[in-house]
Scaffold this active site. Structure first.
Site, mmCIF file in Angstrom:
data_model
loop_
_atom_site.group_PDB
_atom_site.id
_atom_site.type_symbol
_atom_site.label_atom_id
_atom_site.label_comp_id
_atom_site.label_asym_id
_atom_site.label_seq_id
_atom_site.Cartn_x
_atom_site.Cartn_y
_atom_site.Cartn_z
ATOM 1 N N ASP A 10 -56.936 -73.301 4.430
ATOM 2 C CA ASP A 10 -57.541 -73.339 5.357
ATOM 3 C C ASP A 10 -58.521 -74.243 6.489
ATOM 4 O O ASP A 10 -58.846 -74.554 5.872
ATOM 5 C CB ASP A 10 -57.982 -71.439 4.893
ATOM 6 C CG ASP A 10 -58.890 -71.250 6.013
ATOM 7 O OD1 ASP A 10 -58.317 -70.220 6.729
ATOM 8 O OD2 ASP A 10 -59.712 -70.679 5.574
ATOM 9 N N SER A 11 -58.724 -73.224 7.189
ATOM 10 C CA SER A 11 -60.360 -73.900 7.864
ATOM 11 C C SER A 11 -61.607 -73.702 7.508
ATOM 12 O O SER A 11 -62.156 -74.586 7.518
ATOM 13 C CB SER A 11 -60.306 -73.062 9.353
ATOM 14 O OG SER A 11 -60.640 -71.816 9.022
ATOM 15 N N TYR A 42 -61.266 -72.555 13.488
ATOM 16 C CA TYR A 42 -60.116 -73.908 14.223
ATOM 17 C C TYR A 42 -59.907 -72.793 15.520
ATOM 18 O O TYR A 42 -59.391 -73.659 16.335
ATOM 19 C CB TYR A 42 -59.342 -73.596 12.811
ATOM 20 C CG TYR A 42 -59.151 -74.658 12.327
ATOM 21 C CD1 TYR A 42 -59.879 -75.342 12.105
ATOM 22 C CD2 TYR A 42 -57.595 -75.261 11.414
ATOM 23 C CE1 TYR A 42 -60.197 -76.545 11.077
ATOM 24 C CE2 TYR A 42 -57.433 -76.070 10.880
ATOM 25 C CZ TYR A 42 -58.797 -76.804 10.230
ATOM 26 O OH TYR A 42 -58.794 -78.194 9.493
ATOM 27 N N CYS A 73 -53.814 -69.629 6.688
ATOM 28 C CA CYS A 73 -54.834 -70.233 7.832
ATOM 29 C C CYS A 73 -53.615 -68.569 8.174
ATOM 30 O O CYS A 73 -52.667 -69.428 8.569
ATOM 31 C CB CYS A 73 -55.417 -70.367 7.556
ATOM 32 S SG CYS A 73 -55.837 -71.238 9.530
ATOM 33 N N GLU A 152 -68.390 -67.777 8.013
ATOM 34 C CA GLU A 152 -68.336 -69.101 7.232
ATOM 35 C C GLU A 152 -70.111 -68.538 6.904
ATOM 36 O O GLU A 152 -70.113 -69.650 6.089
ATOM 37 C CB GLU A 152 -68.407 -70.128 7.923
ATOM 38 C CG GLU A 152 -66.548 -69.968 8.547
ATOM 39 C CD GLU A 152 -66.139 -71.485 7.376
ATOM 40 O OE1 GLU A 152 -66.667 -72.040 6.482
ATOM 41 O OE2 GLU A 152 -65.152 -70.265 6.463
ATOM 42 N N CYS A 183 -56.244 -62.815 10.409
ATOM 43 C CA CYS A 183 -57.188 -64.219 9.369
ATOM 44 C C CYS A 183 -57.702 -63.418 8.395
ATOM 45 O O CYS A 183 -57.804 -62.871 8.262
ATOM 46 C CB CYS A 183 -58.044 -63.857 11.168
ATOM 47 S SG CYS A 183 -59.167 -65.498 10.271
ATOM 48 N N THR A 184 -57.448 -64.638 7.704
ATOM 49 C CA THR A 184 -57.660 -65.021 6.258
ATOM 50 C C THR A 184 -58.973 -64.677 5.142
ATOM 51 O O THR A 184 -59.676 -64.264 4.890
ATOM 52 C CB THR A 184 -57.013 -65.671 5.529
ATOM 53 O OG1 THR A 184 -57.686 -66.885 6.133
ATOM 54 C CG2 THR A 184 -55.899 -65.818 5.628
ATOM 55 N N HIS A 185 -60.669 -64.791 7.114
ATOM 56 C CA HIS A 185 -61.151 -64.302 6.931
ATOM 57 C C HIS A 185 -61.675 -62.901 6.911
ATOM 58 O O HIS A 185 -62.675 -62.593 6.090
ATOM 59 C CB HIS A 185 -62.508 -65.448 8.017
ATOM 60 C CG HIS A 185 -62.622 -66.661 7.835
ATOM 61 N ND1 HIS A 185 -61.109 -68.221 7.940
ATOM 62 C CD2 HIS A 185 -63.141 -67.551 7.086
ATOM 63 C CE1 HIS A 185 -61.952 -68.788 7.656
ATOM 64 N NE2 HIS A 185 -63.300 -68.799 7.264
HETATM 65 N N1 DGL Z 1 -58.676 -68.233 7.785
HETATM 66 C C1 DGL Z 1 -57.959 -68.701 10.031
HETATM 67 C C2 DGL Z 1 -57.470 -67.609 9.937
HETATM 68 O O1 DGL Z 1 -56.553 -67.097 9.021
HETATM 69 C C3 DGL Z 1 -59.371 -68.840 10.369
HETATM 70 C C4 DGL Z 1 -59.136 -69.149 11.738
HETATM 71 C C5 DGL Z 1 -60.601 -70.287 12.520
HETATM 72 O O2 DGL Z 1 -61.344 -70.970 11.678
HETATM 73 O O3 DGL Z 1 -61.203 -69.628 13.376
HETATM 74 O O4 DGL Z 1 -57.114 -67.472 11.295
#
Ligand code: DGL
Length: 264
Positions: A10-11, A42, A73, A152, A183-185
């Site tokens: 992941d990012s 990202y 991600c 983050e 988005c996994t965040h």
């Molecule tokens: N967790 C990433 C996703 O699912 C986040 C990408 C980001 O860093 O912008 O898209």
């Protein structure tokens, strides 16, 4: 049977939402996780850069002798999953198809919202995948560029986070019965998102959906871990300072984990 680890990328810390689900559903599997927090987010970056960074994460995981890679991600999945999947001989899973399929199953009124990073939303990939399987479903997509920095920096409990989520999601309120957290965040902001959208809206965690596919593939290729008597080995790496990652991970996974800094 195959006791090699499953690799997650992941990012940043977002992929931990996918890992938590893996630990719940497949507790005997070993894990190697790499989060590129030094270069997160990202989502606002150009596709070529996301591609380059993601390949670096993939190559790092390959040095750990992983048996499968999970793109935890959405942004990396949207940009480069197909390419990596074609290039590698091990299974490579993304989070978008599982999230899209779940949305189709769950929506009652055919109105699905998708929230994600600017790249995921501009790629239009969720709408395409959803409408390929269910052309009658309407998809409303919304980029939420401020959400990843909140997660983050571990400010998910702050009043600023609540305000930003409320303001960002207001165009979707009352418009959909199902919302894909693309988005996994975003599952880290789930209570606030649910509160803003209302209790009648079903939230879909694309990462959690993806673990069902991991399980199917482990069975299909007969590469489950056989170590049911041993404690699974979990290794976490971040490109940023390990302390902040560790705090978020310990809270989210509800266990103490070891995190190492790595330069790619
Ligand atoms: N967790 C990433 C996703 O699912 C986040 C990408 C980001 O860093 O912008 O898209």
């Amino acid at each position: 049977m195959d006791n090699r680890p499953i690799g997650f990328l992941d990012s940043g810390v977002g992929g931990l939402t996918v890992v938590r689900e893996l630990m719940r559903q497949l507790p005997y599997e070993n894990i190697v996780y790499i989060g590129d927090s030094a270069r997160a987010p990202y989502g606002p970056r150009p596709a070529q850069q996301i591609r380059e960074y993601t390949w670096q994460l993939v190559n790092f995981l390959l040095t750990k002798d992983v048996k499968m890679i999970v793109f935890a991600c959405n942004t990396a999945t949207a940009v480069v999953w197909e390419e990596v999947k074609e290039a590698l001989s091990i299974p490579v899973l993304g989070v978008i198809l599982p999230g899209a399929s779940a949305a189709i199953k769950i929506t009652q009124n055919g109105k699905v919202g998708v929230i994600g990073t600017p790249m995921t939303v501009s790629s239009d990939i969720y709408r395409q995948k959803i409408q390929l399987l269910a052309p009658q479903v309407d998809v409303i997509s919304l980029a939420c560029p401020k959400f990843v920095p909140i997660v983050e920096s571990n400010e998910i409990q702050s009043s600023v986070a609540k305000k930003i989520v409320y303001q960002t999601l207001s165009p979707l309120v009352g418009k959909v019965d199902t919302l894909v957290l693309g988005c996994t965040h975003y599952p880290l902001l789930r209570p606030i998102i649910q509160n803003v959208m209302g209790s009648s809206v079903t939230l879909i965690d694309s990462g959690a959906e993806c673990i069902r596919d991991v399980s199917v593939l482990l069975n299909y290729f007969q590469i489950n871990s056989s170590r049911h008597d041993a404690i699974a080995n979990h290794s976490f790496y971040t490109t940023a300072a390990s302390e902040s990652f560790q705090i978020i991970a310990n809270n989210w996974l509800d266990k103490k984990i070891n995190v190492e800094h790595v330069d790619l």
